[in-house]
Scaffold this motif. Sequence first.
Motif, PDB file in Angstrom:
ATOM      1  N   GLU A  27      63.815  11.416  28.600  1.00  0.00           N
ATOM      2  CA  GLU A  27      62.433  11.213  28.150  1.00  0.00           C
ATOM      3  C   GLU A  27      61.803  12.572  27.859  1.00  0.00           C
ATOM      4  O   GLU A  27      62.044  13.538  28.570  1.00  0.00           O
ATOM      5  CB  GLU A  27      61.628  10.494  29.222  1.00  0.00           C
ATOM      6  N   LYS A  81      58.353  10.648  22.812  1.00  0.00           N
ATOM      7  CA  LYS A  81      57.234   9.702  22.896  1.00  0.00           C
ATOM      8  C   LYS A  81      56.398   9.733  21.616  1.00  0.00           C
ATOM      9  O   LYS A  81      56.011   8.685  21.087  1.00  0.00           O
ATOM     10  CB  LYS A  81      56.375  10.055  24.110  1.00  0.00           C
ATOM     11  N   GLU A  82      56.144  10.917  21.088  1.00  0.00           N
ATOM     12  CA  GLU A  82      55.368  11.042  19.849  1.00  0.00           C
ATOM     13  C   GLU A  82      56.149  10.511  18.656  1.00  0.00           C
ATOM     14  O   GLU A  82      55.584   9.821  17.802  1.00  0.00           O
ATOM     15  CB  GLU A  82      54.954  12.499  19.616  1.00  0.00           C
ATOM     16  N   GLY A 126      63.490   3.562  24.276  1.00  0.00           N
ATOM     17  CA  GLY A 126      62.881   4.047  25.518  1.00  0.00           C
ATOM     18  C   GLY A 126      63.744   3.773  26.734  1.00  0.00           C
ATOM     19  O   GLY A 126      63.865   4.607  27.634  1.00  0.00           O
ATOM     20  N   THR A 164      65.114   5.913  17.515  1.00  0.00           N
ATOM     21  CA  THR A 164      63.734   5.994  17.026  1.00  0.00           C
ATOM     22  C   THR A 164      63.716   6.203  15.518  1.00  0.00           C
ATOM     23  O   THR A 164      62.928   5.582  14.798  1.00  0.00           O
ATOM     24  CB  THR A 164      62.978   7.129  17.749  1.00  0.00           C
ATOM     25  N   ASP A 222      58.382   8.212  18.708  1.00  0.00           N
ATOM     26  CA  ASP A 222      58.385   6.760  18.849  1.00  0.00           C
ATOM     27  C   ASP A 222      57.073   6.171  18.336  1.00  0.00           C
ATOM     28  O   ASP A 222      57.077   5.174  17.614  1.00  0.00           O
ATOM     29  CB  ASP A 222      58.629   6.369  20.313  1.00  0.00           C
ATOM     30  N   SER A 223      55.958   6.786  18.683  1.00  0.00           N
ATOM     31  CA  SER A 223      54.658   6.267  18.239  1.00  0.00           C
ATOM     32  C   SER A 223      54.489   6.370  16.727  1.00  0.00           C
ATOM     33  O   SER A 223      53.967   5.439  16.094  1.00  0.00           O
ATOM     34  CB  SER A 223      53.520   7.008  18.939  1.00  0.00           C
ATOM     35  N   ASN A 245      49.472   6.909  24.586  1.00  0.00           N
ATOM     36  CA  ASN A 245      50.047   8.251  24.735  1.00  0.00           C
ATOM     37  C   ASN A 245      49.156   9.196  25.521  1.00  0.00           C
ATOM     38  O   ASN A 245      49.648  10.166  26.099  1.00  0.00           O
ATOM     39  CB  ASN A 245      50.361   8.860  23.371  1.00  0.00           C
ATOM     40  N   PRO A 302      58.083  14.474  25.780  1.00  0.00           N
ATOM     41  CA  PRO A 302      56.852  14.281  25.005  1.00  0.00           C
ATOM     42  C   PRO A 302      57.145  14.153  23.506  1.00  0.00           C
ATOM     43  O   PRO A 302      56.511  13.364  22.814  1.00  0.00           O
ATOM     44  CB  PRO A 302      56.029  15.535  25.303  1.00  0.00           C
TER      45      PRO A 302
END
Length: 170
Positions: A57, A62-63, A48, A11, A65-66, A113, A59
Motif C-alpha cells: 500500500e 491510493k491516488e 487494493g 489499477t 486508484d482514485s 482519501n 499514497p
Amino acid sequence: MKRGFIPNILTFLNLSLGILSLIATVEGDYLNSGLFILAAGLVDRYDGRIARLLHAESPLGKELDSLSDLVSFGVAPALQAYFMFNLAEYSFLGLIPIILFPVSGAYRLARYNSSSFNGVFMGVPITIAGCVLALFTLLLRNSLNLSFIIIFIMIALAYLMVSTIKLQKR
C-alpha cells in the motif's frame, strides 16, 4: 521487482477498461461500454486487496486508484447514459446528471482519501455507483423513453455518493 508493481498494474487495467468504455460509447457500442465498466469493477475489487496482501500500500497507489475510479466509474458510465438515452434532447436537464454524477464521485473520492478509513465507508463508493448505473443502462438498453428514469437514477446515485450514509466494508 517492487511489490507495488502488481497492484498498480491492476489499477492501470481498471483505467484502461474505463478508457475502452469511453471509446465504445463514442462508437455507439453501449453493450461493450457497459461490460468494460463492470470488468473495471472486478479489477478494482482486487487491486487494493492485493496491495494489502503484498504489503505494498502506498499514497501513490491510493491516488492512482482514485484517478482510475473517477474515469471508470464516474465519467464512463455518465457518458454512456448520456449518449445511450440521448439526454441531449433535454437540454440543460440532460446536462445536470452527466455533470453531477462524476463531480459527486470526485468529491466522494477526495473525502475518502483525506480521511482515515476505519472499515466503514461514508457515502456509497463510486465503484458501486458506477457499476449500478452501468447495470441499469445494460438492462434498459432495448427500452424506449426511459430517459427520465436514467436521469433520476443518476441524480439519486450522485446524492448517495456524497451522503453521510455509512456502509461497512466487506
